[in-house]
Design an enzyme around this catalytic site. Structure first.
Site, PDB file in Angstrom:
ATOM      1  N   ASP A 147       0.916  -1.130   0.029  1.00 10.87           N
ATOM      2  CA  ASP A 147      -0.151  -0.041   0.170  1.00 10.87           C
ATOM      3  C   ASP A 147       0.887   1.112  -0.069  1.00 10.87           C
ATOM      4  O   ASP A 147       1.935   1.450  -0.428  1.00 10.87           O
ATOM      5  CB  ASP A 147      -1.118   0.087   1.201  1.00 10.87           C
ATOM      6  N   HIS A 218      -3.902   6.126   2.763  1.00  7.17           N
ATOM      7  CA  HIS A 218      -4.583   4.881   2.440  1.00  7.17           C
ATOM      8  C   HIS A 218      -4.173   3.681   2.963  1.00  7.17           C
ATOM      9  O   HIS A 218      -4.739   2.845   3.524  1.00  7.17           O
ATOM     10  CB  HIS A 218      -4.709   4.680   0.961  1.00  7.17           C
ATOM     11  N   SER A 541     -11.317  -0.907  -1.509  1.00  9.47           N
ATOM     12  CA  SER A 541     -10.002  -0.659  -0.632  1.00  9.47           C
ATOM     13  C   SER A 541     -10.248  -1.119   0.783  1.00  9.47           C
ATOM     14  O   SER A 541      -9.108  -1.713   1.509  1.00  9.47           O
ATOM     15  CB  SER A 541      -9.087   0.597  -0.735  1.00  9.47           C
TER      16      SER A 541
END
Length: 761
Positions: A147, A218, A541
């Site tokens: 990520d 994220h 996600s």
């Protein structure tokens, strides 16, 4: 009750209220369930009916005129999660209430302890029984997250209660800018960052954060979902407050940062390096909430290539389906050897309460990130402002007031709010996509058109209409739930349509998880940005790490299971029904019944996956046989397999997969497709299963044999399934299922069946 007149009802109210005990008594809040079919027709809404009932229980003479608790009071009126209301009553008043027609039940309000993302309760994970205790909460399992990096100081990565780093771990804690290697611990056991691909493509660009520190947010968010540690007192500005934790809170986390700059693209080369190192370091499960855009053949997809190698090493790879729905074929990647996860809603909503000057209370949607003071403000309404179509009027709205405004849909909310000069607003909007809105910058509340009728009537008829609004409320039990998120990408997967994708669905909308404190978490207006250690984010996600966490728990409980076995257990036990026991709906298709092309086998069910009864296993050789059937060249296959030891001696497009999809083209009038499957008994001893078939529309489905018998554990049995389909005029996708039901009722092993038009790539 339908023949009850207004006069009769008023007489009943008078009689019942006269029987109410006049003595003041201590009051409590009660939740009351009502049968709405008993509501007299002369009431315009359930709100009016409930208000009249509560008023009827009031004692003839209040004990004190100034004591707001001296009379019963309506708190909330409900008409979605269930039919009824909550109100403050004494015991005598409650006894009076029980005599009203339509009364079902009442019980005292309870203190509810919320869990931050709520997904654990929603997925029925609990410390008493099931997958959590069976796996020791994921202890002994290493999850690698590919990520944007991690914020190591987040409380979600504290190592309280964690065991020591395992000796088998070969990774490292790579230091860099603003990231000392000492920041790793017994929870975050390793970090690496990869930016050479980015630098090669952008030689004149400076890396703003040359380390594994997260500059996007994220990676911090997804890694805390999959395996974050326990954090008390987490919330999003008062919403969803409680204890945060990952799906596998005792698993170890390793972060592989493959995206370098905050506003720059990520590169496949870095992506591939991260995955490669994760396998080498010794991760057990790999969670990847990112992918390659566009239609890329498997032999050019770095994710497909690296995940094949991971699968060979026994690593389960979980990936997000993508956020390009709701059109069919919007799912790009159809990699057969990974777990592909779609996104669903959670049974939770966020609310503000409107209290009208007449005491009526209405609950609406909001996510305004503050406890704003909106008390006894003038309620502003006229026909022009109600449609929000006059920019001049909106800008001239009195500052100190609450505007009633018809917003139309979610896209209009922000525009209308920015134009209005009012203190606050009550927006009228029936758009179901509110369930996916991540935040709101304006101190307003959104209500539906039915509730709006009551508010507008009060505003019109009162000489000086006023209202108050309270924010930061969380409501559990929102129905229907789960629903398929509108944004989640749908199959058939364009890179390979012969396998039904996605595989299953997991919570992805408005998931609360860790967030870097130097990143914007919310805004007020257009010039005030707020930070928070936890933030709501929606997307596949967020769904992916939920499934990755469940896979980690299963790996802990069944370390001998292959990646295909774990995926099979999750798929065949996934639930196609929502919490109302009705078929899951699709928000992207106006809440029509969801297709497996949107949700796969259904919502992941962790506790049932612990004991699936039967599993569909697959070996690397099986996947190679599938590749050999795809008309790839030897070099293209070698790109994926990386080994000449595999040959194409037995090509087959019939992979031993826990789902079925039969494809047809525009020229097809009829198809017949036969599949062969082999199932392994992972239950104890003797087991007999019978086939229960629900054929897709315009199809017939045959299974032979219809009964399979196992004598011992780990025994294998095979069967054939044949689909015969006659094309309908519209040529739409249809679906059904095959369920192998154990005779004693202990197990039901379900596989979705889809007949779909082939997507033209």
């Amino acid at each position: 009750m339908g023949l009850l007149t207004s006069a009769h009802f008023l007489h009943l109210i008078f009689f019942l209220s006269a029987t109410s005990h006049s003595k003041a008594m201590e009051r409590f809040t009660y939740i009351v369930h009502m049968d709405k079919s008993y509501m007299p027709k002369f009431f315009s809404s359930h709100h009016h009916w409930y208000t009249a009932i509560v008023d009827a229980t009031k004692p003839a003479t209040p004990t004190t005129q100034n004591d707001h608790q001296s009379t019963p009071k309506l708190v909330y009126a409900y008409d979605t999660a269930f039919t009824g209301f909550s109100a403050v009553f004494s015991q005598d008043e409650l006894n009076t209430l029980r005599k009203f027609p339509g009364f079902v039940s009442a019980y005292a309000d309870k203190i509810v302890t919320l869990h931050t993302t709520h997904t654990f309760e929603f997925l029925s994970l609990n410390p008493v029984a099931g997958l959590w205790p069976a796996s020791n909460y994921g202890q002994g399992v290493i999850v690698g997250v590919i990520d944007t990096g991690v914020w190591p100081e987040s409380r979600s990565f504290n190592d309280d209660g964690m065991t020591k780093v395992p000796k088998r771990w070969k990774g490292t804690c790579q230091g860099g800018r603003d990231f000392n290697s000492s920041l790793c611990n017994s929870k975050l056991i390793g970090v690496r960052y990869f930016n050479k691909g980015f630098m090669a493509a952008n030689p004149n660009t400076t890396i703003t954060m040359n380390s594994a520190r997260d500059t996007k947010g994220h990676g911090t968010h997804t890694s805390s979902i999959v395996a974050g540690n326990y954090v008390e007192g987490a919330s999003y500005f008062g919403y969803a407050s409680g204890t945060a934790r990952g799906v596998a809170p005792r698993a170890w986390v390793a972060m592989y940062k493959v995206c370098s700059n905050e506003f720059e693209d990520c590169y496949a080369s870095d992506y591939l390096a991260g995955m490669d190192n994760a396998v080498a370091d010794g991760v057990d499960v790999m969670s990847i909430s990112m992918g390659v855009d566009g239609v890329v053949p498997l032999y050019e997809d770095p994710f497909a290539i690296a995940s094949f190698g991971a699968m060979e090493k026994g690593v389960l790879v979980s990936t997000a389906a993508g956020n390009e729905g709701p059109a069919l074929g919007s799912l790009h990647s159809g990699i057969p050897w990974v777990l592909t996860v779609a996104a669903s809603s959670i049974g939770r909503s966020f609310a503000g309460t409107v209290i009208l000057g007449n005491g009526l209370t209405i609950t609406g949607w909001t996510m305004f990130p503050a406890s704003a003071l909106v008390n006894d403000k003038p309620l502003i309404y006229n026909k022009t402002s109600s449609h929000c179509n006059s920019t001049g009027l909106l800008s001239e709205t009195p500052y100190d007031g609450i505007l009633i405004c018809d917003a139309g849909d979610t896209n209009s909310l922000y525009t209308v709010a920015s134009l209005s000069m009012a203190t606050s607003a009550i927006f009228i909007c029936d758009d179901p996509h509110l369930a996916e809105v991540e935040g709101f910058t304006y101190p307003g509340v959104v209500i539906g058109s039915k509730d709006a009728e009551v508010v507008i009537k009060y505003a019109k008829r009162s000489k000086k209409p006023k209202a108050s609004i309270k924010f930061q409320q969380t409501i559990l039990g929102t129905k229907p739930a789960p629903v398929v998120a509108s944004y989640t990408s749908r199959g058939p997967a364009q890179s390979y349509q012969g396998i039904l994708k996605p595989d299953l669905m997991a919570p992805g909308s408005l998931v609360l998880a860790a967030w870097p404190p130097n990143k914007i978490a919310a805004s007020i207006g257009f010039n005030i940005d707020l930070s928070s250690d936890y933030k709501f984010v929606s997307g596949t996600s967020m769904a992916c790490p939920h499934a990755s966490g469940v896979a980690a728990l299963l790996k802990g409980a069944h370390p001998e299971w292959s990646p295909a076995s774990i995926r099979s257990a999750m798929m065949t036990t996934a639930n196609p029904l929502d919490i109302t026991l009705n078929p899951i709906r699709d928000l992207g298709l106006d809440l029509k019944i969801a297709s497996p092309l949107a949700m796969g086998a259904g919502q992941v069910d962790p506790n049932r996956a612990l004991d699936p009864g039967l599993i569909y296993d697959a070996t690397p050789r099986d996947y190679v046989n599938l590749l050999c059937s795809m008309n790839f060249t030897k070099a293209q296959i070698l790109t994926i397999t990386r080994s000449n030891s595999y040959t194409c001696s037995n090509p087959s497009d019939d992979l031993n997969y826990p789902s079925f999809i039969a494809l047809y083209t525009n020229k097809t009038t009829m198809i017949t497709r036969t599949f062969q499957r082999t199932v392994t008994n992972v239950g104890d001893g003797l087991a007999i299963y019978k086939a229960d078939i629900k054929a897709p529309r315009h199809s017939t489905v045959f299974v032979w044999p219809e009964k399979i018998v196992f004598v011992k554990k780990y025994e294998k049995q095979s069967y054939n399934l044949t689909i015969k389909y006659m094309k309908e005029k519209n040529g739409t996708a249809t679906f059904g299922s095959l369920v192998w039901v154990e005779e004693n009722g202990n197990h039901a092993v379900r596989s979705p069946i889809v007949v779909s038009p082939m997507i033209t790539v």
